[in-house]
Every structure is written in structure tokens, then in C-alpha cells.
Design a protein around this motif. Structure first.
Motif, PDB file in Angstrom:
ATOM      1  N   VAL A  21       0.833  -1.200   0.000  1.00 61.83           N
ATOM      2  CA  VAL A  21       0.000   0.000   0.000  1.00 61.83           C
ATOM      3  C   VAL A  21       0.870   1.254   0.000  1.00 61.83           C
ATOM      4  N   HIS A  60     -12.375  -2.164   3.002  1.00 57.11           N
ATOM      5  CA  HIS A  60     -12.557  -3.478   2.381  1.00 57.11           C
ATOM      6  C   HIS A  60     -12.579  -3.310   0.868  1.00 57.11           C
ATOM      7  N   ASP A  83      -9.014  -6.856  -2.360  1.00 56.60           N
ATOM      8  CA  ASP A  83      -7.763  -7.286  -1.732  1.00 56.60           C
ATOM      9  C   ASP A  83      -7.960  -7.864  -0.334  1.00 56.60           C
ATOM     10  N   ILE A 125      -8.670  -3.890   5.931  1.00 54.35           N
ATOM     11  CA  ILE A 125      -7.518  -3.090   5.520  1.00 54.35           C
ATOM     12  C   ILE A 125      -7.367  -1.913   6.490  1.00 54.35           C
ATOM     13  N   HIS A 184      -5.578   2.901  -3.029  1.00 54.14           N
ATOM     14  CA  HIS A 184      -6.018   1.509  -2.902  1.00 54.14           C
ATOM     15  C   HIS A 184      -7.134   1.206  -3.891  1.00 54.14           C
ATOM     16  N   CYS A 229      -6.302  -1.819  -6.455  1.00 55.78           N
ATOM     17  CA  CYS A 229      -6.677  -3.104  -5.862  1.00 55.78           C
ATOM     18  C   CYS A 229      -7.279  -4.070  -6.883  1.00 55.78           C
TER      19      CYS A 229
END
Length: 375
Positions: free
Chosen positions: A62, A233, A236, A240, A265, A269
Motif C-alpha cells: 500500500v 474493504h 484485496d 484493511i 487503494h 486493488c
């Protein structure tokens, strides 16, 4: 420039192999602000299985994703400076930025989100100021017919009074009494690919980032009343970490980093949905801690049917533990998706907010919805 199809240039739509939207096989999503042309479902279905397992799956963390996005931001900053845009000349602001090591470009980026919710932050802080304690307090119950002899009632006992005992028990807190423990909140935000993909349609990712900015600013210095954290969420994963309850952002620079991570993200993702898993995990984790009350608030784009998730399963997940008050706020919708989903969920457990300005009032409803219910 806008282009449709092809596999040479980044930023187009309906193509393949390069960064863009509405295509297949690209390394990550890239919204260049153009009208999106979607490839057909038949073309998607024709992608070999070995390709679908690696599409968008970049071997980066990330942090590295944010660094990639930062390069783009730095390029934009250089372009702004080349065009001769003002850097500002307010000495106090410059000193503050220097103190937290925040560039002027980052400051203007953060102001875009913070300025959009400034009035809502004030509204939310007023709501937090007026919240009442809910958790039952364990204390001595007096005037009991059984239990330990109450020394203060000895004389009454000699005159024949029967209720001269006391015992430990739980009482509802009196109106206005201070909280013995902070309330607990977990904000579960959708940072899936669809948030980035459809942001140009209804601004759902922008709205989600504004909502997170609002919570981080409004809850500052209210740690004695509310302990919160924020998780995401996506395809991935379901848990998170964005903001930990033990590591709350303390300034604009730290808050901006959280917003950047959300954006990066959603851009990088894998496809997929973990709304159910993220909600269930949050509800179960909340119940493990001692708190005055427990709240889980899920920010979602209501895009569950694409992944075959029945509304009944989501309803069951929201109500899996009666001790935890779990709610969903739908901040995006294709057509009437959100309306249809809301009708299938338990009454009062879901809300639709297509404008960030509605969220403080929704949170007020959520925080006060338990006042008449038994703890």
C-alpha cells in the motif's frame, strides 16, 4: 486526449493492457476524466483464467501504491508552478505547514476535502457534545429485602422495616451522568475498484474520502467520549487498516495520508467484494472490548448484486450481535440499486447519502437510535 480501445496509451477507455477504465487486462485503473466506454461482458468472459488471476495484481505494498500516486501529484504540482499559479504568501500558514512538514500543494489538496465538510464537522461535534451515557453502571442497590445488611438502615430494622439490605446490581445511568467508558465506533469504508471506476458517475469515492476526513476532524479531542478506528474493504481483503484507535491522525498531513491511501487503494486493488466479511469482522471485534456502546458504520456503494451477495445475508450480518449497533450508509448507486437494497434491509439499519452534507444527521440518528432501547 480521449481515445477508445487500443493498447498503446494510458488514460483511454474500453481498451486492454494499459491503465484506463472500462477495459480488460490493464495494470491498474486510471480515470483521465473522459466518457467511459465499457467493453462487452462477452469480451470479459473470454479472458483466460490464468489472466484473470493476475490482472491488476501488482506486487507492491500500500505504501508503494501511495508513492506511485505521489509521483503523479508531484508532476501536477510542477505543472501548476510552471503555469505560474500562486503559492500563497500567508506567513502564519507557511510556518504551520513547515512545522508538520506539509507542502503547499498537499495543503491545498487537503483543503479541498476539509473545506467541503467544514460545517458538517461543526455539526457533528455538537452532536458528540450532547451524547448521553448509555452503559449500565454497577453500584449498590439499596432498600432490598435480601442481601447484605445496610448499616444506614439498622434503626429502621429495629422498628420492623423489612427492606434494610443492599446488594450489587446494574442501574441505567441518570440523564446527564458522565460516561464511565468511551463509546466505540468502527467505520468500515469501501475502497474497492468500483469506488474508483464509478467515481466519475456519482462522486462516490470523493464522498467517501470527505466522510473519512469529517470523522477524523470531528472526533479530534473527543477520545474520552468516543474511541474510533477506520478500516477498508476491497477485492484485496476485508480488514484493511487505515486508522487505528491507538494511532489517531493528529494533524492535516497525517489525515491527508489516510485520504491518499484510500484513493490509491481503490485505483490499484484487485476486483472483488468483501462487504460481508468486513462488516462481520468489525461487529465481532467490537464486542470484544468494554465500552459504553458499540457502533459499526459501513460506507458502501450498494454494488452487492454484481457479486451475487443477497440482501438477506447483508441484513443478517448487520444484526449478528444485538450488543453491537451496525448500520450501512450507501454513498453511491447505479440507478436505483441503493433504494432497492435499503428496502430489503431491517428498518432503520440503512441510509442513503448522495451528499456528504447528509452524513452528520445520519450519524446523529444512529447515535441516538439506541437511547430508548435496552442496553
Amino acid at each position: 486526449m480521449p481515445h477508445v480501445g487500443g493498447n498503446t496509451w494510458a488514460g483511454g477507455t474500453g481498451g486492454r493492457d494499459t491503465a484506463g477504465l472500462g477495459g480488460k487486462g490493464g495494470p491498474y485503473r486510471l480515470d483521465a476524466g473522459h466518457k467511459v466506454y465499457q467493453i462487452s461482458q462477452a469480451e470479459k468472459d473470454a479472458v483466460p483464467e490464468e489472466k484473470t488471476t493476475c490482472v491488476c495484481e501488482l506486487p507492491i505494498t500500500v505504501t508503494e501504491r501511495v508513492q506511485l500516486q505521489q509521483r503523479g501529484l508531484s508532476a501536477m504540482q510542477r505543472e501548476r508552478e510552471t503555469l505560474g499559479e500562486s503559492k500563497g504568501d500567508v506567513q502564519g500558514a507557511e510556518e504551520e505547514l513547515k512545522e508538520i512538514q506539509m507542502s503547499e500543494y498537499d495543503a491545498s489538496t487537503y483543503e479541498r476535502f476539509s473545506g467541503a465538510v467544514r460545517r458538517q464537522v461543526q455539526s457533528l461535534r455538537i452532536i458528540l457534545d450532547n451524547l448521553q451515557a448509555k452503559g449500565k453502571e454497577r453500584q449498590w442497590l439499596r432498600h432490598q429485602a435480601i442481601g447484605e445488611l445496610d448499616d444506614a438502615k439498622i434503626i429502621d430494622g429495629l422498628t420492623g422495616e423489612k427492606a434494610i439490605y443492599k446488594r450489587r446490581g446494574e442501574l441505567e445511568p441518570e440523564l446527564g451522568s458522565p460516561q464511565q467508558k468511551p463509546k466505540r465506533l468502527r467505520l468500515v469504508v469501501d475502497v474497492s475498484g468500483s469506488m474508483y471506476r464509478f467515481n466519475g458517475v456519482d462522486g462516490r469515492l470523493e464522498r467517501s474520502m470527505e466522510a473519512v476526513c469529517m470523522v477524523m476532524e470531528a472526533f479530534e479531542n473527543y477520545e474520552h467520549k468516543f474511541k474510533y478506528d477506520i478500516v477498508g474493504h476491497s477485492g484485496d481483503g476485508f480488514n484493511i487498516a487505515l486508522v487505528g484507535s491507538d494511532k489517531i491522525p493528529k494533524n492535516n498531513k497525517q489525515r491527508l495520508e489516510i485520504i491518499k491511501i484510500m484513493h490509491a487503494h481503490a485505483q490499484f486493488c484487485m476486483s472483488g467484494d468483501h462487504t460481508l466479511e468486513g462488516t462481520e469482522h468489525a461487529v465481532r471485534e467490537m464486542a470484544k472490548e468494554e465500552a459504553d456502546e458499540y457502533f459499526v458504520v459501513v460506507l458502501s456503494d450498494a454494488n452487492l448484486e454484481r457479486y451475487g451477495i443477497p440482501p438477506a445475508r447483508f441484513a443478517q450480518t448487520l444484526t449478528i450481535n444485538p450488543q453491537v449497533n451496525a448500520f450501512a450508509i450507501f454513498i453511491g448507486s447505479l440507478g436505483d440499486q441503493a433504494d432497492r437494497l435499503q428496502k430489503m434491509l431491517p428498518a432503520g439499519r440503512s441510509f442513503i447519502a448522495m451528499d456528504t452534507k447528509q452524513i452528520p444527521q445520519i450519524l446523529q440518528q444512529i447515535f441516538t437510535s439506541t437511547m430508548l432501547s435496552s442496553a
